[in-house]
Design an enzyme around this catalytic site. Sequence first.
Site, PDB file in Angstrom:
ATOM      1  N   LYS A   1       2.103  -3.228   6.563  1.00 22.81           N
ATOM      2  CA  LYS A   1       2.580  -3.431   5.189  1.00 22.81           C
ATOM      3  C   LYS A   1       4.118  -3.388   5.088  1.00 22.81           C
ATOM      4  CE  LYS A   1      -1.383  -4.150   3.202  1.00 22.81           C
ATOM      5  NZ  LYS A   1      -1.709  -5.475   2.625  1.00 22.81           N
TER       6      LYS A   1
ATOM      7  N   TYR B   1      -2.753  -0.589  10.693  1.00 25.47           N
ATOM      8  CA  TYR B   1      -2.943  -1.241   9.391  1.00 25.47           C
ATOM      9  C   TYR B   1      -1.795  -0.912   8.449  1.00 25.47           C
ATOM     10  CZ  TYR B   1      -3.921  -1.209   4.470  1.00 25.47           C
ATOM     11  OH  TYR B   1      -3.773  -1.342   3.106  1.00 25.47           O
TER      12      TYR B   1
ATOM     13  N   SER C   1       0.826  -1.214   0.000  1.00 23.02           N
ATOM     14  CA  SER C   1       0.000   0.000   0.000  1.00 23.02           C
ATOM     15  C   SER C   1       0.855   1.257   0.000  1.00 23.02           C
ATOM     16  CB  SER C   1      -0.892   0.003   1.244  1.00 23.02           C
ATOM     17  OG  SER C   1      -1.548   1.248   1.406  1.00 23.02           O
TER      18      SER C   1
END
Length: 331
Positions: free
Chosen positions: A146, A142, A118
């Site tokens: 990544k 979140y 992302s």
Amino acid sequence: MTTVLIAGGAGYIGSTVASACLDAGITPVILDNLVRGRREFTEGRTFYEGDIADGPLIDRVFAEHPEISAVVHCAALIVVPESVADPIGYYDANVGKSLAFVGHLHRNGCDRIIFSSSASIYRAEDGSPVDEDSPLAPQSPYARTKPVCEEMFADIAVAGPRVLSLRYFNPVGADPELRTGLQLRRPSHALGVLIQAHQEGRPFPITGTDYPTRDGTGIRDYVHVWDLAAAHIAAIERFDSILDGSRRSIAINLGTGSGTTVRELCDAFNAVVTTPLTTVDAAPRPGDVAGGYTKSDRAAELLGWTPELSLEDGIRSALEWIPVRDRLLKA
């Protein structure tokens, strides 16, 4: 014929990649636990319901489909406020289970992984373009999962499966044939909120009008989800030339290469709809930043990929998908 396993293949991105695979003559095998994915998106496709950390299930998938030559790993939880409320759950789902998954893949001799990363990992505070070497500053649990996964995969790739990480910018739109699309009825991203405001006949608030961008509003890089899917096809087809013996892992940004401000997004929306959207200027929300967009040199060089669909195309397909979604996803 090439066969790929798509983990998270019943979700928005994964199901669209599966459609693109079918169109390209690639056979998708879908694995999804349906926590967020939709069973309806697996109709007519080889589907295994279950978790990426379930070793016996992964073994069964490969025993029944030994022809699988690559994995597209889209399985993740992605809701930012939810990750703040449940960081343990997010690190377990996105990092812990990914580690287990890669171990299961390695045991089954799978050496090619395409990972859904992302652009939320970049600092992107001043409206400037970023490339794959730009500073990182993920702002939520979140987003932080990544780069943790990317670094973990890079370490593993030295002696295990090779990993190509695709860093998505802001996906919009739906499969042009409307086979799949965004499953959420009230998405929280800018276009989703904008569509809701238009449907409800209320002004869309432009939050922040004094950023260092060309019109003072925030800037993002909106890429059509079908273009993202095409990039995955290129990644599958070019995997061995990108990650040869000397290079085992790499990250590639996937965006349009040009930013769109909030005002420009609203103008593009009004170019598609018959009843114009109204807007109202508002103060920036806590934590908001100017944003940024990608430089696409690496995607063009390594994948031979450049986006072909416009922002208006994305808005149009997102609007066309809504009634299809409401008929298809009744529950």
